[in-house]
Design a protein around this motif. Structure first.
Motif, PDB file in Angstrom:
ATOM      1  N   VAL A  82      51.205 -35.673 -61.092  1.00 46.36           N
ATOM      2  CA  VAL A  82      50.053 -35.213 -60.321  1.00 46.36           C
ATOM      3  C   VAL A  82      49.910 -36.053 -59.062  1.00 46.36           C
ATOM      4  O   VAL A  82      49.620 -35.534 -57.979  1.00 46.36           O
ATOM      5  N   GLU A  83      50.153 -37.365 -59.177  1.00 47.73           N
ATOM      6  CA  GLU A  83      50.022 -38.256 -58.018  1.00 47.73           C
ATOM      7  C   GLU A  83      50.999 -37.885 -56.908  1.00 47.73           C
ATOM      8  O   GLU A  83      50.626 -37.832 -55.734  1.00 47.73           O
ATOM      9  N   GLU A  84      52.254 -37.622 -57.270  1.00 43.43           N
ATOM     10  CA  GLU A  84      53.262 -37.258 -56.268  1.00 43.43           C
ATOM     11  C   GLU A  84      52.924 -35.920 -55.620  1.00 43.43           C
ATOM     12  O   GLU A  84      53.049 -35.761 -54.405  1.00 43.43           O
ATOM     13  N   ALA A  85      52.489 -34.960 -56.402  1.00 42.61           N
ATOM     14  CA  ALA A  85      52.108 -33.654 -55.847  1.00 42.61           C
ATOM     15  C   ALA A  85      50.931 -33.807 -54.885  1.00 42.61           C
ATOM     16  O   ALA A  85      50.911 -33.195 -53.813  1.00 42.61           O
ATOM     17  N   ALA A  86      49.957 -34.637 -55.263  1.00 41.79           N
ATOM     18  CA  ALA A  86      48.807 -34.872 -54.383  1.00 41.79           C
ATOM     19  C   ALA A  86      49.259 -35.487 -53.063  1.00 41.79           C
ATOM     20  O   ALA A  86      48.787 -35.091 -51.998  1.00 41.79           O
ATOM     21  N   ARG A  87      50.189 -36.453 -53.133  1.00 40.90           N
ATOM     22  CA  ARG A  87      50.716 -37.071 -51.898  1.00 40.90           C
ATOM     23  C   ARG A  87      51.378 -36.020 -51.007  1.00 40.90           C
ATOM     24  O   ARG A  87      51.171 -36.008 -49.792  1.00 40.90           O
ATOM     25  N   LEU A  88      52.198 -35.160 -51.604  1.00 38.79           N
ATOM     26  CA  LEU A  88      52.872 -34.110 -50.829  1.00 38.79           C
ATOM     27  C   LEU A  88      51.861 -33.187 -50.155  1.00 38.79           C
ATOM     28  O   LEU A  88      52.015 -32.825 -48.986  1.00 38.79           O
ATOM     29  N   MET A  89      50.833 -32.816 -50.899  1.00 36.27           N
ATOM     30  CA  MET A  89      49.823 -31.919 -50.339  1.00 36.27           C
ATOM     31  C   MET A  89      49.085 -32.581 -49.181  1.00 36.27           C
ATOM     32  O   MET A  89      48.809 -31.930 -48.166  1.00 36.27           O
ATOM     33  N   LEU A  90      48.791 -33.869 -49.302  1.00 37.29           N
ATOM     34  CA  LEU A  90      48.117 -34.588 -48.223  1.00 37.29           C
ATOM     35  C   LEU A  90      49.022 -34.757 -47.008  1.00 37.29           C
ATOM     36  O   LEU A  90      48.601 -34.508 -45.877  1.00 37.29           O
ATOM     37  N   VAL A  91      50.256 -35.174 -47.235  1.00 37.43           N
ATOM     38  CA  VAL A  91      51.193 -35.401 -46.126  1.00 37.43           C
ATOM     39  C   VAL A  91      51.459 -34.119 -45.344  1.00 37.43           C
ATOM     40  O   VAL A  91      51.490 -34.111 -44.120  1.00 37.43           O
TER      41      VAL A  91
END
Length: 131
Positions: A82-91
């Motif tokens: 979930v953390e990596e997906a959240a980072r991708l969505m933010l970036v």
């Protein structure tokens, strides 16, 4: 570690790149969602959002999905955290990601799914702290 498998919407609705935007809008309105993966021959080739539809307002019945969709697509697999997906969505400043395993679409995860997962973690943590 919480993975996409736990938070994604499984078996999402999809459109083909050759479909008309009007069909996509009707599907989005009926399902009350803001994005649709675009799938041709079993592969995710793009993603279509409400914003894409608004940019083609007045021409939905004469414009194909491939003229409005975003490609290439930023995606994750079902084991992505979930953390990596959240980072991708933010970036990438996006509100949703197709979840693809072995080249096949298996789900979609949205910012709403991520917030729901976050709230579940917060609530579970509070219960642990209270006891």
């Amino acid at each position: 570690m919480m993975q996409m498998l736990h938070v994604m919407t499984k078996h999402p609705e999809t459109v083909r790149s050759g479909d008309m935007l009007l069909k996509a809008k009707e599907m989005m309105d009926a399902g009350k969602f803001r994005r649709l993966p675009v799938v041709d021959e079993g592969r995710v080739v793009g993603i279509l959002t409400e914003r894409d539809l608004r940019e083609h307002a007045g021409y939905l019945d004469s414009t194909k999905v491939d003229a409005a969709m975003k490609a290439p697509v930023v995606s994750v697999d079902s084991k992505t955290s979930v953390e990596e997906a959240a980072r991708l969505m933010l970036v990438h400043k996006i509100g949703g990601l197709p979840v693809v395993d072995g080249g096949k679409l298996v789900g979609v995860v949205t910012s709403s799914d991520m917030l729901r997962a976050f709230l579940n973690v917060v609530e579970a943590t509070q219960k642990i702290v209270e006891h």
